[in-house]
Scaffold this motif. Structure first.
Motif, PDB file in Angstrom:
ATOM      1  N   GLU A 290       0.810  -1.222   0.000  1.00 10.44           N
ATOM      2  CA  GLU A 290       0.000   0.000   0.000  1.00 10.44           C
ATOM      3  C   GLU A 290       0.839   1.266   0.000  1.00 10.44           C
ATOM      4  OE1 GLU A 290      -3.515  -2.123   2.667  1.00 10.44           O
ATOM      5  OE2 GLU A 290      -1.934  -0.924   3.614  1.00 10.44           O
ATOM      6  N   ARG A 291       2.102   1.132   0.304  1.00  9.70           N
ATOM      7  CA  ARG A 291       3.019   2.271   0.342  1.00  9.70           C
ATOM      8  C   ARG A 291       4.353   1.858  -0.283  1.00  9.70           C
ATOM      9  NH1 ARG A 291       1.573   6.679   3.754  1.00  9.70           N
ATOM     10  NH2 ARG A 291      -0.614   6.984   3.199  1.00  9.70           N
ATOM     11  N   PRO A 292       5.078   2.799  -0.875  1.00 11.15           N
ATOM     12  CA  PRO A 292       6.396   2.457  -1.430  1.00 11.15           C
ATOM     13  C   PRO A 292       7.418   2.250  -0.314  1.00 11.15           C
ATOM     14  CG  PRO A 292       5.986   4.809  -1.623  1.00 11.15           C
ATOM     15  CD  PRO A 292       4.709   4.200  -1.129  1.00 11.15           C
ATOM     16  N   PRO A 293       8.519   1.570  -0.609  1.00  6.62           N
ATOM     17  CA  PRO A 293       9.563   1.362   0.392  1.00  6.62           C
ATOM     18  C   PRO A 293      10.104   2.689   0.912  1.00  6.62           C
ATOM     19  CG  PRO A 293       9.904  -0.064  -1.492  1.00  6.62           C
ATOM     20  CD  PRO A 293       8.828   0.903  -1.879  1.00  6.62           C
ATOM     21  N   PRO A 294      10.624   2.715   2.132  1.00  7.51           N
ATOM     22  CA  PRO A 294      11.097   3.968   2.725  1.00  7.51           C
ATOM     23  C   PRO A 294      12.399   4.439   2.088  1.00  7.51           C
ATOM     24  CG  PRO A 294      11.624   2.127   4.166  1.00  7.51           C
ATOM     25  CD  PRO A 294      10.785   1.568   3.040  1.00  7.51           C
ATOM     26  N   PRO A 295      12.599   5.745   1.965  1.00  8.65           N
ATOM     27  CA  PRO A 295      13.876   6.254   1.447  1.00  8.65           C
ATOM     28  C   PRO A 295      14.966   6.119   2.508  1.00  8.65           C
ATOM     29  CG  PRO A 295      12.484   8.072   2.140  1.00  8.65           C
ATOM     30  CD  PRO A 295      11.649   6.821   2.275  1.00  8.65           C
ATOM     31  N   LEU A 296      16.207   6.120   2.042  1.00 11.63           N
ATOM     32  CA  LEU A 296      17.327   5.924   2.954  1.00 11.63           C
ATOM     33  C   LEU A 296      17.450   7.074   3.955  1.00 11.63           C
ATOM     34  CD1 LEU A 296      19.494   3.794   3.425  1.00 11.63           C
ATOM     35  CD2 LEU A 296      21.032   5.096   1.949  1.00 11.63           C
ATOM     36  N   VAL A 297      17.014   8.271   3.570  1.00 12.31           N
ATOM     37  CA  VAL A 297      17.119   9.428   4.456  1.00 12.31           C
ATOM     38  C   VAL A 297      16.269   9.251   5.709  1.00 12.31           C
ATOM     39  CG1 VAL A 297      15.225  10.738   3.432  1.00 12.31           C
ATOM     40  CG2 VAL A 297      17.123  11.950   4.506  1.00 12.31           C
ATOM     41  N   LEU A 298      15.278   8.366   5.635  1.00 11.59           N
ATOM     42  CA  LEU A 298      14.428   8.123   6.790  1.00 11.59           C
ATOM     43  C   LEU A 298      15.243   7.687   8.006  1.00 11.59           C
ATOM     44  CD1 LEU A 298      11.016   6.445   7.014  1.00 11.59           C
ATOM     45  CD2 LEU A 298      12.879   5.374   8.282  1.00 11.59           C
ATOM     46  N   ILE A 299      16.318   6.934   7.781  1.00  9.57           N
ATOM     47  CA  ILE A 299      17.122   6.444   8.907  1.00  9.57           C
ATOM     48  C   ILE A 299      17.682   7.610   9.710  1.00  9.57           C
ATOM     49  CG2 ILE A 299      19.156   5.095   9.550  1.00  9.57           C
ATOM     50  CD1 ILE A 299      18.707   3.454   6.986  1.00  9.57           C
ATOM     51  N   ALA A 300      18.251   8.597   9.013  1.00  6.86           N
ATOM     52  CA  ALA A 300      18.823   9.753   9.707  1.00  6.86           C
ATOM     53  C   ALA A 300      17.745  10.575  10.408  1.00  6.86           C
ATOM     54  CB  ALA A 300      19.592  10.620   8.720  1.00  6.86           C
ATOM     55  N   VAL A 301      16.602  10.771   9.727  1.00  3.12           N
ATOM     56  CA  VAL A 301      15.526  11.559  10.313  1.00  3.12           C
ATOM     57  C   VAL A 301      14.956  10.862  11.541  1.00  3.12           C
ATOM     58  CG1 VAL A 301      13.198  12.464   9.914  1.00  3.12           C
ATOM     59  CG2 VAL A 301      14.948  12.674   8.139  1.00  3.12           C
TER      60      VAL A 301
ATOM     61  N   ARG B  38      -6.296   4.657   9.683  1.00  3.41           N
ATOM     62  CA  ARG B  38      -6.256   6.116   9.732  1.00  3.41           C
ATOM     63  C   ARG B  38      -5.290   6.665   8.683  1.00  3.41           C
ATOM     64  NH1 ARG B  38      -3.350  10.177  12.119  1.00  3.41           N
ATOM     65  NH2 ARG B  38      -4.562  11.971  12.810  1.00  3.41           N
ATOM     66  N   MET B  39      -4.172   6.002   8.518  1.00  7.44           N
ATOM     67  CA  MET B  39      -3.184   6.422   7.538  1.00  7.44           C
ATOM     68  C   MET B  39      -3.765   6.379   6.127  1.00  7.44           C
ATOM     69  SD  MET B  39       0.530   4.672   6.731  1.00  7.44           S
ATOM     70  CE  MET B  39      -0.221   3.079   6.466  1.00  7.44           C
ATOM     71  N   LEU B  40      -4.464   5.311   5.812  1.00  3.80           N
ATOM     72  CA  LEU B  40      -5.031   5.179   4.475  1.00  3.80           C
ATOM     73  C   LEU B  40      -6.158   6.187   4.248  1.00  3.80           C
ATOM     74  CD1 LEU B  40      -5.139   1.301   4.027  1.00  3.80           C
ATOM     75  CD2 LEU B  40      -3.347   2.915   3.366  1.00  3.80           C
ATOM     76  N   GLN B  41      -6.913   6.488   5.297  1.00  2.77           N
ATOM     77  CA  GLN B  41      -8.011   7.447   5.168  1.00  2.77           C
ATOM     78  C   GLN B  41      -7.508   8.862   4.934  1.00  2.77           C
ATOM     79  OE1 GLN B  41     -10.278   6.909   8.735  1.00  2.77           O
ATOM     80  NE2 GLN B  41     -11.038   4.891   8.117  1.00  2.77           N
ATOM     81  N   LYS B  42      -6.295   9.139   5.380  1.00  2.00           N
ATOM     82  CA  LYS B  42      -5.752  10.485   5.229  1.00  2.00           C
ATOM     83  C   LYS B  42      -5.231  10.738   3.827  1.00  2.00           C
ATOM     84  CE  LYS B  42      -3.437  12.396   8.612  1.00  2.00           C
ATOM     85  NZ  LYS B  42      -4.349  13.493   9.000  1.00  2.00           N
ATOM     86  N   LYS B  43      -5.284   9.711   2.957  1.00  2.00           N
ATOM     87  CA  LYS B  43      -4.969   9.857   1.530  1.00  2.00           C
ATOM     88  C   LYS B  43      -3.617  10.508   1.281  1.00  2.00           C
ATOM     89  CE  LYS B  43      -9.828  10.173   0.220  1.00  2.00           C
ATOM     90  NZ  LYS B  43     -10.873  10.984  -0.439  1.00  2.00           N
ATOM     91  N   GLY B  44      -2.604   9.801   1.798  1.00  2.00           N
ATOM     92  CA  GLY B  44      -1.248  10.269   1.466  1.00  2.00           C
ATOM     93  C   GLY B  44      -0.524  10.893   2.625  1.00  2.00           C
ATOM     94  N   ASP B  45      -1.245  11.345   3.664  1.00  2.00           N
ATOM     95  CA  ASP B  45      -0.550  11.901   4.808  1.00  2.00           C
ATOM     96  C   ASP B  45       0.083  10.768   5.592  1.00  2.00           C
ATOM     97  OD1 ASP B  45      -1.340  14.376   4.126  1.00  2.00           O
ATOM     98  OD2 ASP B  45      -3.014  14.492   5.535  1.00  2.00           O
ATOM     99  N   PRO B  46       1.241  11.018   6.254  1.00  2.00           N
ATOM    100  CA  PRO B  46       1.916   9.962   6.993  1.00  2.00           C
ATOM    101  C   PRO B  46       1.106   9.514   8.189  1.00  2.00           C
ATOM    102  CG  PRO B  46       2.957  12.058   7.441  1.00  2.00           C
ATOM    103  CD  PRO B  46       1.964  12.299   6.348  1.00  2.00           C
TER     104      PRO B  46
END
Length: 436
Positions: free
Chosen positions: A100-111, A426-434
Motif C-alpha cells: 500500500e506504500r512504497p519502500p522507505p527512502p534511505l534518508v528516513l534512517i537519519a531523520v 487512519r493512515m489510508l483514510q488520510k490519503k497520502g498523509d503519513p
C-alpha cells in the motif's frame, strides 16, 4: 500433484539467510547506537533540569523553551525530509508489506534517529522501539536492493529488519522474531521465519557487544505461582484489558484533536506539546521520558497506591499527547511502563485484601506488562516473550498466559481493534498523509 508456491520455493534460501544476518547486524548496530544516544540524552536532561531548579523562574522558562524547540525541530525534520518517519513507524512498515506504500527512502534512517533522540530525549513519553523498527526495515530494504534480491525477498528482509530493530531496542531477540510473524506478516512462512530469526540473531549479537547482555530490567527471583493465583491473574487481565481499550482510544482522540488544529503549522503544534512536557519535567522530572525508570520502580515495588495512581494518570495522558505531536517515537515502552504501574497497584490491593492469593505485588507488575501489550497490540505471544526476556522471569509464564487470555477477550468483546490496525486505517483514510 503438489503446486509450487513461494512458501515451497527454497531457491536462494541460503543467500537470503546470509543477507538476513547482515541486515540484523547493521540494524543491531544502528539500534544500539540509537539506544546509547537516548541514554546520553536522558543523562543530559537530568543535569539540565537539576541546573534549571537552581535558577528558579528563569530556569523554568529555559527548560520549557528548550523542550518546545527540540520537539518542533524534530517535527520539522520529519516534514521536510521524510514524512513517513512520523510516529511509531510500525503502521508504515505494515503498509509497505501489504503493497500500500512504497519502500522507505534511505534518508528516513537519519531523520528517525535524530528526530527520535530529540523528541524522546526531551522528555516526550515515546518508545525507542518505533524508530528502531522502522530504521531496521529501511536498512533491510536497502540491503535487499543492493544485492539485487527480488520483490518477494525484499519484503521478507524488510519484515525481518523490522523485527531486528525491535530485538535491538529491548534486548529481546525471540520477541523480535515472533513480532514479525505474529504482527507484521500474521502468518508463518519458512522464508520469513528463517529471515526473522537470522536478523534478530545478528542484531542481538552486535547490540550486546555495544550495550551489554543483561536484561533491560532488574527483578528479584520470582517463585513459581500456585494454581490458586490463576483467578487473580485472570482478574488482572480483565482490568488491564479495559485499560488497554481506554489507552488505544485516547491515542486516537489525541490524534483527532491534532487534526482539528491542522490550520496551525505542524511545528507550532509540536512546540505546544513540548512546552507542556517541559513544564511537567520541571515539576515532576521522574514522570517524563520513555518510561524505563518508571517501569523499573514498579518492578522494585516502589510507591504508595496514591503515588502509583498519580503516575498512571499522568503517564496515560502524557503518552497520548506525546504521540499526537508527530515526532518519531513508538508506543511500546510507555505502554509497558503504564502496565507495570497498573499491575503493581492491582498487586498491592490483592496482597492487602487477599493475602492468601498473592504474596508479592511485583509479580503482578511483570504480568501486567505482557497483558497491557496484548490488550493494545493484540499480539499475546510477542507480549509474553517480550516481558519474559526484558525481566528474565520465566517462572511467571502461567500467570502471563492467564492474564493475556483475559486481556485479549475484553477489547475484542468491546469491539476495539488492535492499535496498529486503527493507525493503519487512519493512515489510508488520510490519503497520502503519513500515519502516526
Amino acid at each position: 500433484m503438489r503446486t509450487t508456491t513461494v512458501e515451497g520455493n527454497h531457491d536462494g534460501l541460503a543467500a537470503l539467510g546470509f543477507l538476513s544476518l547482515i541486515v540484523g547486524a547493521v540494524s543491531g548496530l544502528i539500534g544500539a547506537l540509537f539506544r546509547c544516544s537516548l541514554e546520553q540524552a536522558d543523562s543530559f536532561r537530568t543535569m539540565f533540569h537539576a541546573w534549571a531548579q537552581t535558577e528558579n523562574v528563569t530556569g523554568l522558562f529555559i527548560v520549557v523553551v528548550a523542550t518546545a524547540a527540540s520537539t518542533a525541530f524534530a517535527v520539522w525534520l520529519v516534514r521536510r525530509f521524510a514524512p513517513q518517519a512520523s510516529g511509531s513507524g510500525i503502521p508504515q512498515v505494515e503498509a509497505i508489506l501489504h503493497g500500500e506504500r512504497p519502500p522507505p527512502p534511505l534518508v528516513l534512517i537519519a531523520v528517525k534517529f535524530v528526530g527520535g533522540v530529540l523528541a524522546i530525549g526531551s522528555g516526550l513519553a515515546l518508545g525507542r522501539e518505533g524508530p528502531t523498527v522502522q530504521m531496521g526495515a529501511s536498512i533491510a530494504h536497502t540491503i535487499g536492493t543492493l544485492f539485487r534480491r527480488g520483490a518477494d525477498d525484499c519484503r521478507v528482509l524488510l519484515a525481518a529488519g523490522a523485527g531486528a530493530g525491535l530485538a535491538a531496542a529491548f534486548n529481546a531477540p525471540i520477541a523480535g522474531a515472533v513480532f514479525v510473524l505474529e504482527e507484521l506478516v500474521r502468518r508463518f512462512e519458512t522464508r520469513t521465519a528463517i529471515s526473522a530469526l537470522g536478523a534478530s540473531a545478528g542484531a542481538i549479537a552486535v547490540a550486546r557487544l555495544i550495550h551489554g547482555d543483561l536484561p533491560d530490567f532488574r527483578l528479584k527471583a520470582q517463585p513459581f505461582p500456585e494454581f490458586g493465583t490463576v483467578s487473580a491473574y485472570l482478574a488482572l487481565g480483565a482490568v488491564v484489558g479495559l485499560l488497554g481499550v481506554a489507552y488505544s482510544r485516547s491515542i486516537l482522540s489525541a490524534l483527532t484533536v491534532a487534526d482539528r488544529l491542522s490550520g496551525w503549522p505542524a511545528e507550532a503544534r509540536a512546540a505546544l506539546v513540548g512546552a507542556g512536557v517541559g513544564l511537567l519535567a520541571c515539576i515532576a522530572p521522574d514522570l517524563v521520558g520513555g518510561g524505563d525508570a518508571i517501569t523499573q520502580r514498579a518492578l522494585e515495588g516502589t510507591g504508595t497506591l496514591t503515588t502509583i495512581a498519580l503516575v498512571v494518570t499522568v503517564r496515560f495522558a502524557l503518552g497520548a499527547v506525546s504521540y499526537a505531536a508527530g515526532t518519531p517515537g513508538g508506543l511500546f515502552a510507555p505502554m509497558l511502563a503504564l502496565g507495570a504501574q497498573a499491575g503493581l497497584a492491582f498487586g498491592r490491593i490483592c496482597v492487602h485484601w487477599f493475602p492468601g492469593v498473592a504474596a508479592d505485588p511485583t509479580a503482578f507488575a511483570v504480568v501486567a506488562m505482557a497483558a497491557v501489550f496484548t490488550a493494545v497490540v493484540r499480539a499475546p505471544i510477542t507480549g509474553i516473550i517480550l516481558a519474559t526476556e526484558m525481566t528474565g522471569s520465566f517462572t511467571l509464564l502461567l500467570p502471563m498466559l492467564a492474564a493475556c487470555f483475559a486481556a485479549m477477550i475484553v477489547p475484542t468483546m468491546l469491539h476495539c481493534p488492535p492499535i496498529y490496525d486503527l493507525l493503519h486505517d487512519r493512515m489510508l483514510q488520510k490519503k497520502g498523509d503519513p500515519a502516526r
